[in-house]
Design a protein around this motif. Structure first.
Motif, PDB file in Angstrom:
ATOM      1  N   GLN A   1       0.786  -1.081   0.128  1.00 51.75           N
ATOM      2  CA  GLN A   1       0.125   0.057  -0.190  1.00 51.75           C
ATOM      3  C   GLN A   1       0.700   1.023  -0.040  1.00 51.75           C
TER       4      GLN A   1
ATOM      5  N   ASP B   1      -2.729   6.697   1.376  1.00 48.38           N
ATOM      6  CA  ASP B   1      -4.535   6.458   1.892  1.00 48.38           C
ATOM      7  C   ASP B   1      -5.267   5.835   1.013  1.00 48.38           C
ATOM      8  N   THR B   2      -5.643   4.842   1.091  1.00 53.53           N
ATOM      9  CA  THR B   2      -6.637   3.879   0.031  1.00 53.53           C
ATOM     10  C   THR B   2      -7.911   3.897   0.578  1.00 53.53           C
ATOM     11  N   LYS B   3      -8.507   4.831   1.291  1.00 50.10           N
ATOM     12  CA  LYS B   3      -9.887   4.771   1.771  1.00 50.10           C
ATOM     13  C   LYS B   3     -10.815   5.130   0.920  1.00 50.10           C
ATOM     14  N   GLY B   4     -10.595   5.891  -0.235  1.00 53.28           N
ATOM     15  CA  GLY B   4     -11.526   6.324  -0.975  1.00 53.28           C
ATOM     16  C   GLY B   4     -12.290   5.114  -1.819  1.00 53.28           C
ATOM     17  N   LYS B   5     -13.204   5.316  -2.703  1.00 56.25           N
ATOM     18  CA  LYS B   5     -14.135   4.463  -3.335  1.00 56.25           C
ATOM     19  C   LYS B   5     -13.405   4.047  -4.506  1.00 56.25           C
TER      20      LYS B   5
ATOM     21  N   LYS C   1     -10.145   2.289  -6.210  1.00 53.08           N
ATOM     22  CA  LYS C   1      -9.115   1.372  -5.914  1.00 53.08           C
ATOM     23  C   LYS C   1      -8.076   1.214  -7.009  1.00 53.08           C
TER      24      LYS C   1
ATOM     25  N   GLN D   1      -5.723  11.242  -6.349  1.00 57.01           N
ATOM     26  CA  GLN D   1      -5.825   9.996  -5.548  1.00 57.01           C
ATOM     27  C   GLN D   1      -5.039   9.900  -4.407  1.00 57.01           C
ATOM     28  N   GLU D   2      -5.485   9.807  -3.186  1.00 57.08           N
ATOM     29  CA  GLU D   2      -4.481   9.738  -1.885  1.00 57.08           C
ATOM     30  C   GLU D   2      -3.582   8.536  -1.921  1.00 57.08           C
TER      31      GLU D   2
ATOM     32  N   GLU E   1     -17.271  -0.199  -5.583  1.00 55.07           N
ATOM     33  CA  GLU E   1     -15.814   0.428  -5.750  1.00 55.07           C
ATOM     34  C   GLU E   1     -15.513   0.422  -7.179  1.00 55.07           C
TER      35      GLU E   1
ATOM     36  N   TYR F   1      -2.230   0.770  -4.698  1.00 59.57           N
ATOM     37  CA  TYR F   1      -1.425  -0.613  -4.251  1.00 59.57           C
ATOM     38  C   TYR F   1      -0.507  -0.726  -5.459  1.00 59.57           C
TER      39      TYR F   1
END
Length: 312
Positions: A11, A14-18, A20, A156-157, A57, A160
């Motif tokens: 990772q 930050d991958t918390k968004g909708k 991926k 995008q924050e 997602e 992966y």
């Protein structure tokens, strides 16, 4: 779509968004290698993979990338037909069942004005559907993914990196590496030819200048010889002075011709001579301990050493 996320992932951010984003490691390696090898040059590439929805997602799975040939030499923000032909040819010859999901950029463009220009390139070439822009800073300071939505870029924050064998991308990387080496060799050969040409030109100019200078001195010697010869006619002292002046001018001429053939004489210890002071004599002959004998001034005449023999 029945899909399972890769098991081996790393990772970044930050991958918390909708949204991926999964990028195969070989793709990242290729993007970074291009930026490092061609630093200072604007680079472009096309990201290949699949875009789909899973568990509400939006997922981008990127497993391939091809470089955009002559990206830095483009005439406008709209890619030419030749550029697109090269892109689709590389995709067809190297990858199987992959779609264009975005593009890659390295070079200038990280400031506000640069981002506006990249947005214009994106609108003209990749505006159909939601596509990504991956920017890699050529100094390795950082990288970012941008998603094109609502007519603009949304940073995008995080994303992966996943790891697979990926033989198609690995094979393409090897082909591009060989092509780049060939381009570098051609460029190096061109530079060497230019350097050789400059050196030849400088050498020819040097010879021409030396020839003019030598010719001028020789002419001066002749003119002075005639003029002083008339004045010194019947005057023995004047004749001697004339000879000395002509001899000095001749030495100057010879000095110009042999200015690149200067020799150095160095005395080491007591009477030991080294260097190339004696023309035509081997180093063994001058590196011994015997001192160089002096020749009495009285023994020298216009014809050389009296008796035609070297002193014993």
């Amino acid at each position: 779509m029945d899909w399972k996320a890769p098991k081996s992932v790393r990772q970044i951010g930050d991958t918390k968004g909708k949204t991926k984003i999964y990028v195969e490691d070989y793709v990242m390696s290729f993007a970074r290698r291009m930026s490092k090898e061609r630093k200072g040059t604007e680079l472009g590439g096309v990201l290949l993979g699949h875009r789909f929805y899973h568990a509400r997602e939006k997922v981008f799975l990127i497993s391939g990338m091809v470089s955009i040939k002559d990206f830095h030499n483009r005439d406008s923000d709209t890619f030419s037909q030749e550029m697109w032909t090269g892109i689709y040819t590389d995709i067809k010859e190297n990858f199987t069942d992959l779609d264009i999901v975005g593009w890659y950029y390295s070079g200038k463009g990280q400031n506000r004005d640069g981002m506006d220009r990249l947005l214009e390139i994106h609108r003209r070439n990749f505006s159909e559907g939601d596509k990504l822009l991956y920017i890699y800073e050529e100094n390795g300071a950082g990288d970012d993914f941008y998603l094109y939505e609502n007519s603009g870029f949304c940073r995008q924050e995080g994303y992966y990196i996943y790891y697979e064998k990926n033989p198609e991308m690995r094979s393409y990387m090897m082909e591009e590496a060989n092509r780049f080496v060939h381009i570098v060799e051609q460029e190096d050969d061109r530079v060497l030819r230019n350097i050789r040409g400059v050196l030849r030109e400088n050498e020819e100019k040097k010879k021409q200048e030396e020839g003019k200078w030598t010719y001028g001195l020789a002419a001066m010697v002749v003119v002075l010889g005639l003029a002083l010869g008339v004045v010194a006619w019947g005057n023995n002292n004047g004749l001697t002075e004339l000879k000395n002046q002509i001899s000095g001018l001749q030495s100057a001429v010879l000095g110009v011709k042999n200015k690149d053939k200067k020799t150095t004489v160095e005395t080491i210890g007591s009477g030991v001579v080294s260097g190339n002071a004696v023309a035509g004599t081997s180093s063994a002959a001058v590196s011994g301990t015997a001192a160089v004998p002096e020749v009495p001034a009285a023994a020298v005449s216009q014809g050389g050493i009296e008796g035609g023999q070297a002193p014993q």
